[in-house]
Design an enzyme around this catalytic site. Structure first.
Site, PDB file in Angstrom:
ATOM      1  N   GLY A 100      -4.521  -4.479  -3.806  1.00  0.00           N
ATOM      2  CA  GLY A 100      -5.517  -3.446  -4.087  1.00  0.00           C
ATOM      3  C   GLY A 100      -4.777  -2.203  -4.501  1.00  0.00           C
ATOM      4  O   GLY A 100      -4.117  -1.569  -3.684  1.00  0.00           O
ATOM      5  N   HIS A 101      -4.808  -1.888  -5.773  1.00  0.00           N
ATOM      6  CA  HIS A 101      -4.044  -0.754  -6.307  1.00  0.00           C
ATOM      7  C   HIS A 101      -5.020   0.333  -6.754  1.00  0.00           C
ATOM      8  O   HIS A 101      -5.816   0.121  -7.667  1.00  0.00           O
ATOM      9  CB  HIS A 101      -3.152  -1.213  -7.461  1.00  0.00           C
ATOM     10  CG  HIS A 101      -2.097  -2.187  -7.019  1.00  0.00           C
ATOM     11  ND1 HIS A 101      -1.196  -2.760  -7.872  1.00  0.00           N
ATOM     12  CD2 HIS A 101      -1.800  -2.678  -5.797  1.00  0.00           C
ATOM     13  CE1 HIS A 101      -0.391  -3.565  -7.186  1.00  0.00           C
ATOM     14  NE2 HIS A 101      -0.745  -3.537  -5.925  1.00  0.00           N
ATOM     15  N   LYS A 133       1.823   1.941  -5.164  1.00  0.00           N
ATOM     16  CA  LYS A 133       2.389   1.333  -6.381  1.00  0.00           C
ATOM     17  C   LYS A 133       1.467   1.523  -7.577  1.00  0.00           C
ATOM     18  O   LYS A 133       1.917   1.750  -8.695  1.00  0.00           O
ATOM     19  CB  LYS A 133       2.622  -0.176  -6.161  1.00  0.00           C
ATOM     20  CG  LYS A 133       3.613  -0.499  -5.066  1.00  0.00           C
ATOM     21  CD  LYS A 133       3.715  -1.996  -4.816  1.00  0.00           C
ATOM     22  CE  LYS A 133       2.443  -2.598  -4.271  1.00  0.00           C
ATOM     23  NZ  LYS A 133       2.062  -2.167  -2.901  1.00  0.00           N
ATOM     24  N   ASP A 138       0.804  -1.224   0.000  1.00  0.00           N
ATOM     25  CA  ASP A 138       0.000   0.000   0.000  1.00  0.00           C
ATOM     26  C   ASP A 138       0.837   1.275   0.000  1.00  0.00           C
ATOM     27  O   ASP A 138       0.459   2.290   0.578  1.00  0.00           O
ATOM     28  CB  ASP A 138      -0.981  -0.004   1.195  1.00  0.00           C
ATOM     29  CG  ASP A 138      -1.874  -1.228   1.167  1.00  0.00           C
ATOM     30  OD1 ASP A 138      -2.215  -1.669   0.057  1.00  0.00           O
ATOM     31  OD2 ASP A 138      -2.220  -1.741   2.242  1.00  0.00           O
ATOM     32  N   GLN A 151       1.933  -6.172  -3.145  1.00  0.00           N
ATOM     33  CA  GLN A 151       2.455  -6.289  -1.776  1.00  0.00           C
ATOM     34  C   GLN A 151       3.741  -5.461  -1.627  1.00  0.00           C
ATOM     35  O   GLN A 151       3.873  -4.445  -2.274  1.00  0.00           O
ATOM     36  CB  GLN A 151       2.654  -7.766  -1.369  1.00  0.00           C
ATOM     37  CG  GLN A 151       1.342  -8.526  -1.212  1.00  0.00           C
ATOM     38  CD  GLN A 151       0.736  -9.004  -2.516  1.00  0.00           C
ATOM     39  OE1 GLN A 151       1.395  -9.631  -3.310  1.00  0.00           O
ATOM     40  NE2 GLN A 151      -0.517  -8.711  -2.746  1.00  0.00           N
TER      41      GLN A 151
HETATM   42  P1  GDP Z   1      -0.765   0.192  -3.555  1.00  0.00           P
HETATM   43  O1  GDP Z   1      -1.364  -1.067  -3.058  1.00  0.00           O
HETATM   44  O2  GDP Z   1       0.702   0.272  -3.304  1.00  0.00           O
HETATM   45  O3  GDP Z   1      -1.099   0.478  -4.999  1.00  0.00           O
HETATM   46  O4  GDP Z   1      -1.427   1.376  -2.708  1.00  0.00           O
HETATM   47  P2  GDP Z   1      -2.999   1.529  -2.377  1.00  0.00           P
HETATM   48  O5  GDP Z   1      -3.698   1.988  -3.605  1.00  0.00           O
HETATM   49  O6  GDP Z   1      -3.517   0.321  -1.688  1.00  0.00           O
HETATM   50  O7  GDP Z   1      -2.949   2.658  -1.279  1.00  0.00           O
HETATM   51  C1  GDP Z   1      -2.447   3.928  -1.554  1.00  0.00           C
HETATM   52  C2  GDP Z   1      -3.572   4.969  -1.304  1.00  0.00           C
HETATM   53  O8  GDP Z   1      -3.021   6.261  -1.254  1.00  0.00           O
HETATM   54  C3  GDP Z   1      -4.605   5.006  -2.411  1.00  0.00           C
HETATM   55  O9  GDP Z   1      -5.844   5.352  -1.850  1.00  0.00           O
HETATM   56  C4  GDP Z   1      -4.093   6.115  -3.331  1.00  0.00           C
HETATM   57  O10 GDP Z   1      -5.135   6.750  -4.056  1.00  0.00           O
HETATM   58  C5  GDP Z   1      -3.506   7.058  -2.327  1.00  0.00           C
HETATM   59  N1  GDP Z   1      -2.335   7.829  -2.799  1.00  0.00           N
HETATM   60  C6  GDP Z   1      -1.352   7.458  -3.644  1.00  0.00           C
HETATM   61  N2  GDP Z   1      -0.401   8.412  -3.719  1.00  0.00           N
HETATM   62  C7  GDP Z   1      -0.794   9.405  -2.888  1.00  0.00           C
HETATM   63  C8  GDP Z   1      -0.210  10.652  -2.489  1.00  0.00           C
HETATM   64  O11 GDP Z   1       0.860  11.041  -2.912  1.00  0.00           O
HETATM   65  N3  GDP Z   1      -0.906  11.399  -1.573  1.00  0.00           N
HETATM   66  C9  GDP Z   1      -2.100  10.993  -1.038  1.00  0.00           C
HETATM   67  N4  GDP Z   1      -2.679  11.781  -0.166  1.00  0.00           N
HETATM   68  N5  GDP Z   1      -2.663   9.826  -1.397  1.00  0.00           N
HETATM   69  C10 GDP Z   1      -2.026   9.034  -2.295  1.00  0.00           C
HETATM   70  P1  IMO Z   2      -0.927  -4.266  -2.214  1.00  0.00           P
HETATM   71  O1  IMO Z   2      -0.468  -4.805  -3.533  1.00  0.00           O
HETATM   72  C1  IMO Z   2      -0.999  -4.693   2.109  1.00  0.00           C
HETATM   73  C2  IMO Z   2      -1.052  -8.779   3.690  1.00  0.00           C
HETATM   74  C3  IMO Z   2      -2.289  -9.259   4.404  1.00  0.00           C
HETATM   75  C4  IMO Z   2      -1.662 -10.193   5.410  1.00  0.00           C
HETATM   76  C5  IMO Z   2      -0.538 -10.842   4.604  1.00  0.00           C
HETATM   77  C6  IMO Z   2      -0.885 -12.183   4.008  1.00  0.00           C
HETATM   78  O2  IMO Z   2      -2.217  -3.542  -2.280  1.00  0.00           O
HETATM   79  O3  IMO Z   2       0.164  -3.486  -1.555  1.00  0.00           O
HETATM   80  P2  IMO Z   2      -2.392 -12.921   1.953  1.00  0.00           P
HETATM   81  O4  IMO Z   2      -3.864 -12.747   1.699  1.00  0.00           O
HETATM   82  O5  IMO Z   2      -1.533 -12.319   0.907  1.00  0.00           O
HETATM   83  O6  IMO Z   2      -2.028 -14.348   2.246  1.00  0.00           O
HETATM   84  O7  IMO Z   2      -2.125 -12.108   3.317  1.00  0.00           O
HETATM   85  O8  IMO Z   2      -0.223  -9.929   3.571  1.00  0.00           O
HETATM   86  N1  IMO Z   2      -1.272  -8.261   2.318  1.00  0.00           N
HETATM   87  C7  IMO Z   2      -1.217  -6.966   2.000  1.00  0.00           C
HETATM   88  N2  IMO Z   2      -1.030  -5.879   2.763  1.00  0.00           N
HETATM   89  N3  IMO Z   2      -1.114  -4.571   0.773  1.00  0.00           N
HETATM   90  C8  IMO Z   2      -1.264  -5.660  -0.014  1.00  0.00           C
HETATM   91  O9  IMO Z   2      -1.244  -5.597  -1.350  1.00  0.00           O
HETATM   92  C9  IMO Z   2      -1.371  -6.926   0.600  1.00  0.00           C
HETATM   93  N4  IMO Z   2      -1.545  -8.179   0.142  1.00  0.00           N
HETATM   94  C10 IMO Z   2      -1.476  -8.987   1.203  1.00  0.00           C
HETATM   95  O10 IMO Z   2      -2.968  -8.196   5.025  1.00  0.00           O
HETATM   96  O11 IMO Z   2      -1.088  -9.467   6.457  1.00  0.00           O
HETATM   97 MG    MG Z   3      -2.928  -1.693  -1.837  1.00  0.00          MG
END
Ligand code: GDP
Ligand code: IMO
Ligand code: MG
Length: 423
Positions: free
Chosen positions: A40-41, A16, A13, A223
């Site tokens: 979850g991206h 990416k 998170d 991840q």
């Molecule tokens: P990922 O799993 O690495 O793709 O990250 P996620 O999408 O799960 O979580 C990142 C969250 O931060 C999402 O809700 C994005 O929309 C948000 N986000 C990404 N870059 C920025 C930033 O520079 N500032 C803020 N405030 N939010 C951001």
């Molecule tokens: P993105 O790509 C954050 C965590 C789960 C748990 C552990 C194992 O959005 O960054 P799993 O279901 O993979 O066997 O769970 O890994 N986890 C993540 N945490 N971002 C993710 O993906 C994750 N994918 C799995 O919460 O701790």
């Molecule tokens: Mg994510």
């Protein structure tokens, strides 16, 4: 033309999806190489917000070929739903390609994931319960069923029958659950196969040919480094290799195909699920990070645990991924604080650790040693270039690159595509 890998340097998170989407404007292929719909991206374009779990973030850039590589685990019902939802929103998914060698997440994987977690009780991993771990377990124990098997009903049924015999024993005898019916599963999955057939390809060959033709290929990690099965905080990890090395195995290319590894680093750090977290904040600062950063899981909606940036972990991520540069995200969230902290070392049992301790148990009881930097306390989310940032923000960025030992080439100041500054 060598390829670029985008990985998370923390526990996922980091942003990416957003960074991949920005890079995708100038590439031809975006490839997921590991994980499944545990990811979850989130990508925000104008008023639209997309939360992708399996389809590479490049899908939102017209002309990009999204590739789901052999190293992923694919829940076909989730994939088809995601394709349908994107299509309904006007996104063209017709270019997408799915590796014939990718393993399938089966109904018993999802069930066993949830049951194993329940069985672990307070020791649970906190998985996403999407069947990821059990699907990879079957892959490595050579009981997996692959995408290509959906195109041979006889082989599919044979394999399923053998596997299900064992799974039903586990479900019924160990977990006191109802047995699953092979024919019901076979019928469901063979239908998925028909729907996915036009997209299935030898993606290793496809990417090799693309690189040979001078095309730009981008790998999108899911991840993060600390969730890596080998390099993460085991057993509180996922069951695949999110680190950069995973890209070659998970896509079927050699290491020489890659010449750039971008580490996506959130300006603070978060974790969802269980496991050690030295800089975790159980106070008002942590609350503010959650609230202002919107730190709730994209997949499960769980509240993310938050804390200050961990330099020990960042240096580690630089090393195990061979980072060439860093994309620093969510620095706008730090505008909330008067003083910022970065953890430069851990202290435990009279010892100071500047590297990740060999014995991971130290991570549970160590005390982070912090250095303090001045905050800037002004809204930076509208900045158009690095020159628009206050001096304290620039100092924070420079400190991050000093720590990591590689340049910060991209700074993200908001979820929007355009809230991206390059250096
Ligand atoms: P990922 O799993 O690495 O793709 O990250 P996620 O999408 O799960 O979580 C990142 C969250 O931060 C999402 O809700 C994005 O929309 C948000 N986000 C990404 N870059 C920025 C930033 O520079 N500032 C803020 N405030 N939010 C951001
Ligand atoms: P993105 O790509 C954050 C965590 C789960 C748990 C552990 C194992 O959005 O960054 P799993 O279901 O993979 O066997 O769970 O890994 N986890 C993540 N945490 N971002 C993710 O993906 C994750 N994918 C799995 O919460 O701790
Ligand atoms: Mg994510």
């Amino acid at each position: 033309m060598p390829a670029t890998v985008i990985i998370g340097t923390q526990w996922g998170d980091e942003g990416k999806g957003k960074v991949t989407d920005v890079f995708a404007e100038r590439v031809d292929y975006v490839v997921r190489y590991q994980g499944g719909n545990n990811a979850g991206h989130t990508i925000v374009i104008g008023d639209e917000r997309f939360a992708l779990t399996l389809i590479p973030s490049g899908v939102l850039n017209p002309g990009v070929t999204p590739v789901i590589g052999n190293g992923t685990v694919v829940d076909p019902s989730v994939l088809l739903t995601e394709m349908g939802e994107l299509t309904a929103r006007g996104v063209d998914v017709s270019l997408m390609r799915l590796s014939a060698n990718a393993h399938l997440i089966m109904p018993y994987h999802r069930k066993i994931d949830a049951l194993q977690e329940r069985f672990l009780g307070s020791g649970q991993i906190g998985t996403t319960r999407r069947g990821i771990g059990p699907a990879y377990t079957d892959k490595f124990s050579r009981h997996g069923i692959r995408v290509q098997d959906m195109f041979d009903p006889k082989i599919f049924r044979e394999k399923l029958e053998v596997v299900l015999k064992e799974k039903n024993k586990i479900l019924v005898k160990l977990y006191n659950q109802l047995a699953m019916d092979a024919e019901t599963i076979a019928e469901e999955y063979l239908e998925y196969g028909t729907a996915l057939a036009p997209y299935v390809a030898d993606t290793s060959l496809l990417l090799a040919e693309a690189l040979a033709a001078g095309k730009e290929v981008l790998f999108e990690g899911a991840q993060g480094t600390l969730l890596d099965i080998d390099h993460g905080t085991y057993p509180f990890v996922t069951s695949s290799s999110p680190t950069a090395g995973g890209a070659t195995i998970g896509a079927g290319l050699g290491p020489t195909a890659i010449d750039r590894v971008v580490g996506v680093t959130k300006a603070y750090i978060s974790r969802v699920g269980s496991g050690p977290f030295p800089t975790e904040l159980d106070d008002a600062i942590g609350e503010t990070m959650v609230d202002v950063g919107g730190e709730y899981g994209t997949v499960t909606g769980r509240r993310r645990r938050c804390g200050w940036l961990d330099a020990v972990a960042l240096r580690y991520a630089t090393r195990v991924n061979g980072l060439t540069d860093i994309a620093l995200t969510k620095i706008d969230v730090l505008s909330e604080f008067d003083t910022l902290k970065i953890c430069t070392a851990y202290e435990a049992d009279g010892e100071t650790y500047t590297e990740l301790p060999r014995q991971h148990r130290v991570l549970y009881h160590c005390t982070p040693i912090y250095e303090e930097l001045p905050g800037w306390r002004s809204d930076i989310s509208q900045a158009k270039s690095i020159d628009d940032l206050p001096e304290a923000a620039v100092r924070y960025i420079e400190r991050v690159e000093q720590i990591a030992g590689v340049p910060v080439t991209m700074v993200s100041v908001g979820p929007q595509r355009k809230a991206t500054l390059t250096r």
